[in-house]
Design a protein around this motif. Structure first.
Motif, mmCIF file in Angstrom:
data_model
loop_
_atom_site.group_PDB
_atom_site.id
_atom_site.type_symbol
_atom_site.label_atom_id
_atom_site.label_comp_id
_atom_site.label_asym_id
_atom_site.label_seq_id
_atom_site.Cartn_x
_atom_site.Cartn_y
_atom_site.Cartn_z
ATOM 1 N N GLY A 39 0.787 -1.225 0.000
ATOM 2 C CA GLY A 39 0.000 0.000 0.000
ATOM 3 C C GLY A 39 0.817 1.271 0.000
ATOM 4 O O GLY A 39 0.272 2.368 -0.084
ATOM 5 N N PHE A 40 2.143 1.139 0.105
ATOM 6 C CA PHE A 40 2.995 2.316 0.194
ATOM 7 C C PHE A 40 4.031 2.393 -0.925
ATOM 8 O O PHE A 40 5.014 3.122 -0.804
ATOM 9 N N THR A 41 3.804 1.674 -2.011
ATOM 10 C CA THR A 41 4.686 1.794 -3.173
ATOM 11 C C THR A 41 4.418 3.140 -3.839
ATOM 12 O O THR A 41 3.346 3.731 -3.635
ATOM 13 N N PRO A 42 5.349 3.658 -4.629
ATOM 14 C CA PRO A 42 5.090 4.928 -5.323
ATOM 15 C C PRO A 42 3.796 4.905 -6.147
ATOM 16 O O PRO A 42 3.034 5.864 -6.141
ATOM 17 N N ALA A 43 3.536 3.791 -6.829
ATOM 18 C CA ALA A 43 2.316 3.701 -7.644
ATOM 19 C C ALA A 43 1.061 3.734 -6.764
ATOM 20 O O ALA A 43 0.077 4.400 -7.095
ATOM 21 N N SER A 44 1.111 3.038 -5.642
ATOM 22 C CA SER A 44 -0.033 3.047 -4.730
ATOM 23 C C SER A 44 -0.277 4.444 -4.168
ATOM 24 O O SER A 44 -1.416 4.911 -4.106
ATOM 25 N N LEU A 45 0.794 5.104 -3.771
ATOM 26 C CA LEU A 45 0.652 6.450 -3.219
ATOM 27 C C LEU A 45 0.079 7.413 -4.255
ATOM 28 O O LEU A 45 -0.769 8.247 -3.933
ATOM 29 N N ARG A 46 0.514 7.293 -5.517
ATOM 30 C CA ARG A 46 -0.054 8.139 -6.576
ATOM 31 C C ARG A 46 -1.540 7.866 -6.766
ATOM 32 O O ARG A 46 -2.317 8.773 -7.053
ATOM 33 N N SER A 47 -1.951 6.627 -6.611
ATOM 34 C CA SER A 47 -3.363 6.282 -6.817
ATOM 35 C C SER A 47 -4.264 6.895 -5.747
ATOM 36 O O SER A 47 -5.474 7.016 -5.945
ATOM 37 N N TYR A 48 -3.702 7.283 -4.619
ATOM 38 C CA TYR A 48 -4.493 7.896 -3.555
ATOM 39 C C TYR A 48 -4.730 9.391 -3.784
ATOM 40 O O TYR A 48 -5.524 10.012 -3.080
ATOM 41 N N GLN A 49 -4.033 9.978 -4.751
ATOM 42 C CA GLN A 49 -4.088 11.424 -4.957
ATOM 43 C C GLN A 49 -5.510 11.925 -5.202
ATOM 44 O O GLN A 49 -5.927 12.934 -4.632
ATOM 45 N N SER A 50 -6.261 11.236 -6.039
ATOM 46 C CA SER A 50 -7.626 11.697 -6.336
ATOM 47 C C SER A 50 -8.520 11.632 -5.103
ATOM 48 O O SER A 50 -9.373 12.506 -4.895
ATOM 49 N N ILE A 51 -8.310 10.625 -4.266
ATOM 50 C CA ILE A 51 -9.078 10.516 -3.015
ATOM 51 C C ILE A 51 -8.745 11.692 -2.106
ATOM 52 O O ILE A 51 -9.635 12.344 -1.550
ATOM 53 N N LEU A 52 -7.453 11.957 -1.955
ATOM 54 C CA LEU A 52 -7.030 13.078 -1.110
ATOM 55 C C LEU A 52 -7.548 14.408 -1.643
ATOM 56 O O LEU A 52 -8.020 15.246 -0.866
ATOM 57 N N ASP A 53 -7.470 14.597 -2.963
ATOM 58 C CA ASP A 53 -7.949 15.847 -3.553
ATOM 59 C C ASP A 53 -9.438 16.050 -3.269
ATOM 60 O O ASP A 53 -9.853 17.138 -2.863
ATOM 61 N N MET A 54 -10.230 14.999 -3.475
ATOM 62 C CA MET A 54 -11.668 15.097 -3.255
ATOM 63 C C MET A 54 -11.991 15.412 -1.790
ATOM 64 O O MET A 54 -12.769 16.317 -1.496
ATOM 65 N N ARG A 55 -11.358 14.684 -0.883
ATOM 66 C CA ARG A 55 -11.646 14.886 0.539
ATOM 67 C C ARG A 55 -11.104 16.229 1.039
ATOM 68 O O ARG A 55 -11.715 16.862 1.902
ATOM 69 N N LEU A 56 -9.986 16.672 0.501
ATOM 70 C CA LEU A 56 -9.440 17.968 0.907
ATOM 71 C C LEU A 56 -10.354 19.101 0.449
ATOM 72 O O LEU A 56 -10.624 20.040 1.206
ATOM 73 N N LYS A 57 -10.864 19.013 -0.767
ATOM 74 C CA LYS A 57 -11.821 20.023 -1.246
ATOM 75 C C LYS A 57 -13.060 20.035 -0.366
ATOM 76 O O LYS A 57 -13.584 21.102 -0.020
ATOM 77 N N GLN A 58 -13.527 18.859 -0.003
ATOM 78 C CA GLN A 58 -14.699 18.748 0.867
ATOM 79 C C GLN A 58 -14.415 19.386 2.230
ATOM 80 O O GLN A 58 -15.235 20.155 2.751
ATOM 81 N N LEU A 59 -13.263 19.097 2.805
ATOM 82 C CA LEU A 59 -12.890 19.669 4.095
ATOM 83 C C LEU A 59 -12.807 21.189 4.015
ATOM 84 O O LEU A 59 -13.371 21.901 4.860
ATOM 85 N N LEU A 60 -12.122 21.702 3.002
ATOM 86 C CA LEU A 60 -11.973 23.147 2.863
ATOM 87 C C LEU A 60 -13.315 23.835 2.639
ATOM 88 O O LEU A 60 -13.552 24.938 3.141
ATOM 89 N N ASN A 61 -14.210 23.187 1.910
ATOM 90 C CA ASN A 61 -15.548 23.728 1.702
ATOM 91 C C ASN A 61 -16.297 23.839 3.031
ATOM 92 O O ASN A 61 -16.893 24.882 3.347
#
Length: 89
Positions: A39-61
């Motif tokens: 779960g912590f390979t570079p490819a796995s970490l990149r795949s989490y980016q969209s999840i983080l972006d969505m949740r961060l936008k939600q939090l900031l909103n």
């Protein structure tokens, strides 16, 4: 008192299964570490980016809607972390 006894005291309620942090057996630790490391390979970490972006936008909103008011930031960060981990599961 030895360090081992103090360390074991931190995980007294974990008799049958210990977290990766609490394991003292090198073979058991290596086995669990291999599982978790996927779960912590570079490819796995990149795949989490969209999840983080969505949740961060939600939090900031949500925080933006409360501008000028007192909030419990620890509670909001806890909810954020829970949502991200749930989305990744």
């Amino acid at each position: 008192m030895t360090v081992a006894l103090v360390w074991d005291g931190q995980f007294a309620d974990q008799k049958e299964f210990r977290s990766l942090v609490g394991l003292r057996d090198p073979k058991a630790h290596a086995r669990l570490r291999r599982i978790w490391s996927r779960g912590f390979t570079p490819a796995s970490l990149r795949s989490y980016q969209s999840i983080l972006d969505m949740r961060l936008k939600q939090l900031l909103n949500h925080l933006g809607m409360r501008t000028g008011t007192t909030i419990d930031l620890a509670k909001w960060m806890s909810w954020f972390a829970y949502d991200v981990m749930n989305d990744m599961a």
